[in-house]
Design an enzyme around this catalytic site. Structure first.
Site, PDB file in Angstrom:
ATOM      1  CG  ASP A  24      -1.111  10.093   1.099  1.00 40.73           C
ATOM      2  OD1 ASP A  24      -1.159   9.883   2.322  1.00 40.73           O
ATOM      3  OD2 ASP A  24      -1.041   9.178   0.257  1.00 40.73           O
TER       4      ASP A  24
ATOM      5  CG  HIS B  20       5.453   2.332   1.656  1.00 43.22           C
ATOM      6  ND1 HIS B  20       4.868   1.357   0.879  1.00 43.22           N
ATOM      7  CD2 HIS B  20       5.232   3.508   1.001  1.00 43.22           C
ATOM      8  CE1 HIS B  20       4.305   1.908  -0.186  1.00 43.22           C
ATOM      9  NE2 HIS B  20       4.513   3.213  -0.142  1.00 43.22           N
TER      10      HIS B  20
ATOM     11  NE  ARG C 232      14.166   5.872  -6.323  1.00 41.99           N
ATOM     12  CZ  ARG C 232      12.974   6.088  -5.763  1.00 41.99           C
ATOM     13  NH1 ARG C 232      11.945   6.393  -6.504  1.00 41.99           N
ATOM     14  NH2 ARG C 232      12.830   6.034  -4.461  1.00 41.99           N
TER      15      ARG C 232
ATOM     16  CG  ASP D  68      -3.858   7.075  -1.043  1.00 39.18           C
ATOM     17  OD1 ASP D  68      -4.790   7.529  -1.721  1.00 39.18           O
ATOM     18  OD2 ASP D  68      -2.660   7.396  -1.204  1.00 39.18           O
TER      19      ASP D  68
ATOM     20  CE  LYS E 275      -0.532   6.777  -4.962  1.00 40.53           C
ATOM     21  NZ  LYS E 275      -0.332   5.880  -3.822  1.00 40.53           N
TER      22      LYS E 275
ATOM     23  CB  THR F 145       1.924   2.691   2.235  1.00 40.98           C
ATOM     24  OG1 THR F 145       1.228   3.185   1.108  1.00 40.98           O
ATOM     25  CG2 THR F 145       1.646   1.216   2.415  1.00 40.98           C
TER      26      THR F 145
HETATM   27 CA    CA Z   1      -0.654   7.047  -0.156  1.00 44.87          CA
END
Ligand code: CA
Length: 420
Positions: free
Chosen positions: A127, A134, A143, A234, A254, A350
């Protein structure tokens, strides 16, 4: 070989499965355990039956396997020619199919009467994290808004190795994952069902040609290795992810479920929809540079359907917002000599766009739950509830030509009782 713009089969203007698509999948029904098929309008077309009748120049045995891996491994010289032959059979009334009533009856089945299966056995799943909007949103949230992107982000397509075992085909259900989460007001973790279950609007591509260990693939040759694309959700457990991901990245947050759409839309069908992507600045290293328009204009929508309720569109994005192209992802994945196998699946990451209505996860759409989404039934969602069905849809439209991917849908069930 030419193809006319229409099929002799009635295809609605808003169908995903026009004569310009001709994707590949695997179906089953009460009489067929698994066979390769394509789609046209509201029908699936059984490719084994066409080959058995002598209309396709391919060993029919590869068309009755549980997955498409062996078919794909025949190579694009075979699969591309076969797709063009299917376009001919489905568009020219005198090409040999339309005139054979018995075969039409045997090979064309209403899509609603069959069950679509996993199209490939996924060996390895990677992935990426290749949408700049994103990555910027997530970096801003968790962050520092001033340094949302990590220093490496614009120099390489960041990715991680996922888990293939829990990739399921559209239409499945899965139980809400359980695991460790750390409440904000505590230094110690707790265990329980995930409270922040999220989607990730992604596409994925299927590797169509294997490489040997040590071999690298250039961006110029990468398309030879990409068989086609699917939609990909996902699923992500944000509370589990936040606690577990340091320092090695996602793990149990995940790998409990990922959903793919059942039809592999070939790269050849997608070629007319190539477009420019974001300008890459700073300039990337030579092995990541590429020529021409390598992004794709794929309109993507996500719908949330509460149990017994109506579909609510919760976002609209587009694959064209990807910062890193599939060709760069293949080049980067192989630059260290890592080998690719037919059936490997590579997720885009994403796909968010610049506008807040284009964010590809609930985490971004609700900005970590601070801006709940209002549904038609008056309820709100910060994240995904038990009983919710999430549906991804994708389509390309240009110059009167339309192709689409079909639904990528899955339903969330309550967490299972503990067994310890
Ligand atoms: Ca992903």
């Amino acid at each position: 070989m030419t193809s006319s713009a229409t099929s002799w089969i009635d295809v609605k203007a808003d169908s995903d499965f026009t004569i310009h698509n001709i994707p590949f999948g695997i179906y089953s029904d009460p009489t067929v355990s698994h066979r390769a098929c394509t789609a046209i309008g509201e029908y699936i077309v059984d490719l084994y039956e066409l080959a058995n009748a002598g209309l396709l120049n391919v060993n029919k045995n590869v068309l009755e396997k549980p997955v498409l891996n062996e078919f794909i491994a025949l190579g694009k010289s075979v699969t591309t020619a076969l797709r063009l032959r299917l376009i001919e059979l489905l568009s020219h009334p005198d090409a040999g199919l339309k005139s054979n009533d018995e075969l039409v009856k045997k090979a064309l089945k209403p899509m609603r009467s069959v069950q679509m299966q996993m199209p490939v056995q996924v060996g390895d799943y990677t992935d990426f994290y290749s949408s700049i909007d994103h990555a910027t949103n997530i970096g801003t949230m968790i962050r520092d808004p001033k340094n949302a992107l990590m220093p490496n982000w614009k120099h390489l397509p960041v990715g991680y190795h996922g888990r293939a075992s829990s990739i399921c085909v559209s239409g499945h259900q899965f139980h809400r994952p359980k695991g460790q989460q750390k409440p904000a007001d505590s230094d110690l973790p707790v265990y329980g069902p995930c409270k922040l279950l999220d989607i990730e609007l992604e596409t994925a591509f299927i590797i169509g040609k294997s490489t040997a260990l040590g071999e690298t693939v250039s961006t110029a040759k990468a398309d030879d290795y990409i068989f086609g694309m699917v939609l990909f959700n996902d699923w992500s457990a944000r509370d589990i992810q936040t606690w577990e991901y340091v320092p090695l990245g996602p793990f149990l947050a995940k790998n409990f479920a990922s959903t793919i759409s059942p039809w592999i839309v070939t790269l050849e069908a997608l070629e007319p929809f190539r477009t420019k992507g974001y300008v890459q600045d700073p300039k990337v290293l030579p092995y990541l540079q590429y020529q021409g328009d390598k992004n794709l204009d794929i309109q993507l929508d996500v719908f949330l359907k509460p149990a017994g309720g109506e579909e609510n569109k919760i976002c609209s994005s587009n694959y064209k917002y990807m910062y890193w192209t599939m060709e760069q992802q293949v080049a980067h994945h192989t630059i260290n000599g890592c080998n690719l196998n037919v059936g490997d699946l590579m997720g885009s990451g994403t796909i968010s766009g610049p506008d807040p209505s284009e964010y590809g996860s609930m985490m971004e759409l609700t900005w970590r739950g601070t801006k709940p989404i209002k549904l038609k039934d008056g309820s709100e969602r910060k994240f995904v509830n038990d009983g919710d069905t999430l549906i991804l849809r994708g389509r390309c439209e240009r110059n009167g030509i339309r192709i689409g991917f079909g639904d990528c849908a899955a339903t969330v069930l309550p967490a299972t009782p503990d067994q310890f």
